[in-house]
Design an enzyme around this catalytic site. Sequence first.
Site, PDB file in Angstrom:
ATOM      1  N   LYS A 180     -33.397 -14.593 -17.952  1.00  0.00           N
ATOM      2  CA  LYS A 180     -34.597 -13.878 -18.820  1.00  0.00           C
ATOM      3  C   LYS A 180     -33.633 -12.572 -19.448  1.00  0.00           C
ATOM      4  O   LYS A 180     -34.182 -11.702 -19.881  1.00  0.00           O
ATOM      5  CB  LYS A 180     -35.249 -12.960 -18.050  1.00  0.00           C
ATOM      6  CG  LYS A 180     -36.141 -13.891 -16.798  1.00  0.00           C
ATOM      7  CD  LYS A 180     -36.703 -15.117 -17.347  1.00  0.00           C
ATOM      8  CE  LYS A 180     -37.997 -14.952 -18.219  1.00  0.00           C
ATOM      9  NZ  LYS A 180     -38.152 -16.313 -18.838  1.00  0.00           N
TER      10      LYS A 180
ATOM     11  N   TYR B 188     -28.443  -8.797 -25.166  1.00  0.00           N
ATOM     12  CA  TYR B 188     -29.718  -9.038 -25.787  1.00  0.00           C
ATOM     13  C   TYR B 188     -29.838  -7.755 -26.893  1.00  0.00           C
ATOM     14  O   TYR B 188     -30.347  -7.989 -27.896  1.00  0.00           O
ATOM     15  CB  TYR B 188     -30.668  -9.126 -24.925  1.00  0.00           C
ATOM     16  CG  TYR B 188     -32.097  -9.308 -25.323  1.00  0.00           C
ATOM     17  CD1 TYR B 188     -32.598 -10.414 -25.404  1.00  0.00           C
ATOM     18  CD2 TYR B 188     -32.758  -8.401 -25.527  1.00  0.00           C
ATOM     19  CE1 TYR B 188     -33.981 -10.689 -25.817  1.00  0.00           C
ATOM     20  CE2 TYR B 188     -34.051  -8.325 -26.007  1.00  0.00           C
ATOM     21  CZ  TYR B 188     -34.591  -9.608 -26.214  1.00  0.00           C
ATOM     22  OH  TYR B 188     -36.008  -9.913 -26.736  1.00  0.00           O
TER      23      TYR B 188
ATOM     24  N   GLY C 210     -32.710 -13.946 -22.676  1.00  0.00           N
ATOM     25  CA  GLY C 210     -33.084 -14.656 -24.104  1.00  0.00           C
ATOM     26  C   GLY C 210     -32.284 -15.827 -24.391  1.00  0.00           C
ATOM     27  O   GLY C 210     -31.956 -16.072 -25.466  1.00  0.00           O
TER      28      GLY C 210
ATOM     29  N   SER D 281     -38.840  -8.427 -17.294  1.00  0.00           N
ATOM     30  CA  SER D 281     -39.213  -9.921 -17.776  1.00  0.00           C
ATOM     31  C   SER D 281     -39.262 -10.901 -16.683  1.00  0.00           C
ATOM     32  O   SER D 281     -39.982 -11.693 -16.798  1.00  0.00           O
ATOM     33  CB  SER D 281     -38.013 -10.277 -18.811  1.00  0.00           C
ATOM     34  OG  SER D 281     -38.253 -11.327 -19.357  1.00  0.00           O
TER      35      SER D 281
ATOM     36  N   ARG E 162     -42.773 -13.681 -24.568  1.00  0.00           N
ATOM     37  CA  ARG E 162     -43.608 -12.749 -23.904  1.00  0.00           C
ATOM     38  C   ARG E 162     -43.833 -11.544 -25.060  1.00  0.00           C
ATOM     39  O   ARG E 162     -44.604 -11.570 -25.636  1.00  0.00           O
ATOM     40  CB  ARG E 162     -43.129 -12.282 -22.591  1.00  0.00           C
ATOM     41  CG  ARG E 162     -44.056 -11.517 -21.890  1.00  0.00           C
ATOM     42  CD  ARG E 162     -43.675 -11.074 -20.447  1.00  0.00           C
ATOM     43  NE  ARG E 162     -42.502 -10.268 -20.491  1.00  0.00           N
ATOM     44  CZ  ARG E 162     -42.702  -8.696 -20.201  1.00  0.00           C
ATOM     45  NH1 ARG E 162     -43.796  -8.199 -20.411  1.00  0.00           N
ATOM     46  NH2 ARG E 162     -41.668  -8.067 -20.718  1.00  0.00           N
ATOM     47  N   LYS E 163     -42.824 -10.473 -25.107  1.00  0.00           N
ATOM     48  CA  LYS E 163     -42.935  -9.620 -25.877  1.00  0.00           C
ATOM     49  C   LYS E 163     -41.583  -9.499 -26.591  1.00  0.00           C
ATOM     50  O   LYS E 163     -41.576  -9.113 -27.712  1.00  0.00           O
ATOM     51  CB  LYS E 163     -42.880  -8.050 -25.217  1.00  0.00           C
ATOM     52  CG  LYS E 163     -44.222  -7.982 -24.408  1.00  0.00           C
ATOM     53  CD  LYS E 163     -44.339  -6.379 -24.117  1.00  0.00           C
ATOM     54  CE  LYS E 163     -45.616  -6.203 -23.214  1.00  0.00           C
ATOM     55  NZ  LYS E 163     -45.627  -4.915 -22.650  1.00  0.00           N
TER      56      LYS E 163
ATOM     57  N   HIS F  50     -26.956 -21.213 -15.935  1.00  0.00           N
ATOM     58  CA  HIS F  50     -27.195 -19.832 -15.471  1.00  0.00           C
ATOM     59  C   HIS F  50     -26.043 -19.548 -14.386  1.00  0.00           C
ATOM     60  O   HIS F  50     -25.929 -18.665 -13.578  1.00  0.00           O
ATOM     61  CB  HIS F  50     -28.406 -19.585 -14.685  1.00  0.00           C
ATOM     62  CG  HIS F  50     -29.571 -19.452 -15.520  1.00  0.00           C
ATOM     63  ND1 HIS F  50     -29.765 -18.844 -16.909  1.00  0.00           N
ATOM     64  CD2 HIS F  50     -30.825 -20.094 -15.240  1.00  0.00           C
ATOM     65  CE1 HIS F  50     -30.781 -18.974 -17.366  1.00  0.00           C
ATOM     66  NE2 HIS F  50     -31.652 -19.611 -16.456  1.00  0.00           N
TER      67      HIS F  50
HETATM   68  P1  A3P Z   1     -39.606 -10.630 -22.580  1.00  0.00           P
HETATM   69  O1  A3P Z   1     -40.145 -11.134 -21.026  1.00  0.00           O
HETATM   70  O2  A3P Z   1     -38.956  -9.155 -22.064  1.00  0.00           O
HETATM   71  O3  A3P Z   1     -40.304 -10.609 -23.649  1.00  0.00           O
HETATM   72  P2  A3P Z   1     -35.112 -16.350 -21.423  1.00  0.00           P
HETATM   73  O4  A3P Z   1     -35.123 -17.286 -22.631  1.00  0.00           O
HETATM   74  O5  A3P Z   1     -33.405 -16.366 -20.937  1.00  0.00           O
HETATM   75  O6  A3P Z   1     -35.836 -17.007 -20.265  1.00  0.00           O
HETATM   76  O7  A3P Z   1     -35.543 -14.940 -22.039  1.00  0.00           O
HETATM   77  C1  A3P Z   1     -36.924 -14.590 -22.036  1.00  0.00           C
HETATM   78  C2  A3P Z   1     -36.959 -13.534 -22.954  1.00  0.00           C
HETATM   79  O8  A3P Z   1     -36.357 -13.584 -24.161  1.00  0.00           O
HETATM   80  C3  A3P Z   1     -38.321 -13.017 -22.808  1.00  0.00           C
HETATM   81  O9  A3P Z   1     -38.156 -11.521 -22.930  1.00  0.00           O
HETATM   82  C4  A3P Z   1     -38.835 -13.583 -24.262  1.00  0.00           C
HETATM   83  O10 A3P Z   1     -40.013 -12.852 -24.870  1.00  0.00           O
HETATM   84  C5  A3P Z   1     -37.675 -13.058 -25.034  1.00  0.00           C
HETATM   85  N1  A3P Z   1     -37.401 -14.025 -26.227  1.00  0.00           N
HETATM   86  C6  A3P Z   1     -37.700 -15.250 -26.564  1.00  0.00           C
HETATM   87  N2  A3P Z   1     -37.408 -15.747 -27.824  1.00  0.00           N
HETATM   88  C7  A3P Z   1     -36.802 -14.452 -28.192  1.00  0.00           C
HETATM   89  C8  A3P Z   1     -36.464 -14.258 -29.622  1.00  0.00           C
HETATM   90  N3  A3P Z   1     -36.452 -15.114 -30.841  1.00  0.00           N
HETATM   91  N4  A3P Z   1     -35.902 -13.145 -30.085  1.00  0.00           N
HETATM   92  C9  A3P Z   1     -35.961 -11.830 -29.183  1.00  0.00           C
HETATM   93  N5  A3P Z   1     -36.448 -12.232 -27.848  1.00  0.00           N
HETATM   94  C10 A3P Z   1     -36.820 -13.517 -27.403  1.00  0.00           C
END
Ligand code: A3P
Length: 303
Positions: free
Chosen positions: A48, A199, A50, A141, A266-267, A111
């Site tokens: 989580k 991030y 990014g 997240s 998500r956000k 990971h």
């Molecule tokens: P949030 O839950 O805070 O929104 P991973 O890919 O490692 O599982 O991480 C997921 C997180 O990265 C989520 O955070 C997701 O929304 C965010 N994310 C996904 N695509 C992204 C992008 N293009 N730019 C920034 N954040 C992104």
Amino acid sequence: PRVELWDGYYLHQYQGFWCPSPFIRPMISFQRHFQAQNEDIILSTYPKSGAIWLKALIFTIVNRSRHTLEQSPLHTNFAHQLIPFFETAIYMNNRTPDLEDLPKPRIFATHAPYSSLPHSIIDSNCRIVYLCRNPLDQFISEWQFLLGIQGNKGKQRSMDEALEMACSGVQSYGPIWEHVLGYWKVSNEQPNKILFLKYEDLKEDTDFYVKKLADFLGYPFSKEEEKEGVIEEISKFCSFDNMKNLEASKTADRHPIGYTTKMFFRKGKLGDWKDYLTPSMAERLEKLMEEKFDGSGLNFKTS
Ligand code: A3P
């Protein structure tokens, strides 16, 4: 030792880190059998933080001479398919998959903590890009992600309990401090081997890091490309708002583990923890960060 995260979903302690039980067997195959090549690119992320974003950026940077952004395979392929994880995909159903002849450069994700990487990754000239995130946003997240997993509704521990566990290191691939510090230390000793990213930094100045990634990976931008605005175009293409709306990102298909593609978008913002953590919860995590990262030279922006 093992801990039940929710009904029937376990984390096992493996080589000092809490690994989700379905991923232990593939992790062992990865450690035993993966043969790195010098041109390989390995993305390692704390969950989580990014990964999906970093995958899109690296895929686009490395393949930019092969197709334009309009023709990018990312429109129709989820980044996790284009750059698969060793332990949740590549070695999931096959102990010795044939990876020799994949197009070069091969790009993989993991990971795994630094101390658990196969020797061939450490010993070869392949490069590692590591991405992590401030533990407050990471915690929220992950919490939200777990809520969305099918079959998990109503079974999840309270946020208080989950935080308690995360603070004692019990979280997917936790303790987060150890995971982050493992890569941090080596990245300082071997800056040509590991590029360590946060991030928050990536979000604040994506263009700068697109250039940095391209240089680090051996795909630098030419003066013409810089003049034409290629760096800015890549940042924009991989931005949260753009990626979220790509055809590949909207599918509601459930992966075997129980998540959907949509759940990875998500956000995508900084400081989202403020909407969820009480001041005392946040203070607890901030204090722990201070303690755990003390003397390491590492710190995170949390707002
Ligand atoms: P949030 O839950 O805070 O929104 P991973 O890919 O490692 O599982 O991480 C997921 C997180 O990265 C989520 O955070 C997701 O929304 C965010 N994310 C996904 N695509 C992204 C992008 N293009 N730019 C920034 N954040 C992104």
